[in-house]
Design an enzyme around this catalytic site. Structure first.
Site, short mmCIF file in Angstrom:
data_model
loop_
_atom_site.label_atom_id
_atom_site.label_comp_id
_atom_site.label_asym_id
_atom_site.label_seq_id
_atom_site.Cartn_x
_atom_site.Cartn_y
_atom_site.Cartn_z
N ASP A 118 0.82 -1.21 0.00
CA ASP A 118 0.00 0.00 0.00
C ASP A 118 0.86 1.26 0.00
O ASP A 118 1.51 1.56 0.99
CB ASP A 118 -0.87 0.02 1.26
CG ASP A 118 -2.05 -0.93 1.17
OD1 ASP A 118 -2.81 -0.83 0.18
OD2 ASP A 118 -2.22 -1.75 2.09
N ASP A 154 -10.48 -5.16 -1.01
CA ASP A 154 -9.48 -4.67 -0.05
C ASP A 154 -10.15 -3.85 1.05
O ASP A 154 -10.75 -2.81 0.78
CB ASP A 154 -8.47 -3.81 -0.82
CG ASP A 154 -7.36 -3.22 0.03
OD1 ASP A 154 -7.24 -3.60 1.21
OD2 ASP A 154 -6.60 -2.39 -0.49
N GLY A 188 -11.06 -4.53 5.56
CA GLY A 188 -11.97 -5.18 6.51
C GLY A 188 -12.23 -6.65 6.22
O GLY A 188 -13.28 -7.19 6.60
#
Ligand code: DX5
Ligand code: ZN
Length: 218
Positions: free
Chosen positions: A36, A179, A181
């Site tokens: 990320d 993407d 949770g």
């Protein structure tokens, strides 16, 4: 149920721990490593803008790096992440105009990396359907991007379902990734809709037993 690939998000892992963490994730059943990148502008946090990609690019020996650019200035950031062993570079629909997004996709592809488009929870899937012929992967955000550890937003499920139908009806072959949770329960809901790749950060990385967590998502 459809077989999925797991792409653990290593957001928050320190530079000096990247190699050991990735090796452990890969030997625990991860297929990809989700990387990320946050620019401090598209999202307020900053992450992995300090050469961390080179550490991993030089270390792994397969094309398994899944780079998610949460960045506004794609002309600047995309070239910085077109590195060896990067499989996907995904960037946001919300970041640029459509003409530029298509140009970025072809630049990425010309470097033998698969380009992907990402949509935020507030973006309808209908907005991107006409662009999908240019992309090899669609990343559906199931949290507002910017940090790990948030709760899954269920509107992602409907988006996955629509993408699966659109792909079939139009004979396209992009893969669908989700993407934010993801845990064993939300993973099951996404798999039921036909997702191909699950990104999971805190659910895997906050555990002592990566293998047990990855197995519970498969
Ligand atoms: C959110 C990032 C995600 C995040 C996932 O901005 O794109 O990849 O790290 O973390 P979890 O799985 O904890 O929601
Ligand atoms: Zn991500």
């Amino acid at each position: 149920m459809k077989r999925v690939q797991i792409s653990p998000s290593i957001l928050g892992v320190k530079k000096e721990d990247l190699i050991i963490t990735c090796d452990k994730l890969l030997s625990s059943g991860a297929s990809l490593i989700h990387f990320d990148v946050m620019d401090g502008e598209f999202v307020s946090n900053i992450s992995f803008v300090d050469g961390e990609i080179d550490v991993l690019s030089n270390h792994v020996n397969e094309s398994i790096l899944d780079v998610h650019l949460m960045c506004s200035d794609l002309d600047k950031y995309i070239p910085l992440y077109m590195k060896e062993n990067v499989k996907y570079i995904t960037f946001h629909y919300e970041a640029e105009n459509e003409e530029k997004l298509i140009k970025h996709a072809s630049l990425v592809r010309s470097n033998n990396i698969l380009p992907g488009i990402v949509i935020n929870p507030s973006t309808d899937v209908e907005s991107i359907l006409h662009l999908l012929k240019h992309f090899s992967i669609v990343l559906v955000m199931s949290v507002v991007p910017g940090k790990g550890g948030q709760s899954f937003i269920p509107s992602a499920l409907d988006k996955i379902e629509k993408l699966v139908s659109f792909k079939k009806e139009n004979n396209l072959n992009f893969v669908i990734e989700v993407d934010g949770g993801i845990n064993s329960e939300t993973a099951l809901l996404c798999k039921e809709k036909g997702v191909d790749i699950l990104v999971a950060g805190s659910y895997i990385l906050k555990s002592e037993d990566y293998k047990e967590r990855i197995d519970s998502l498969l």
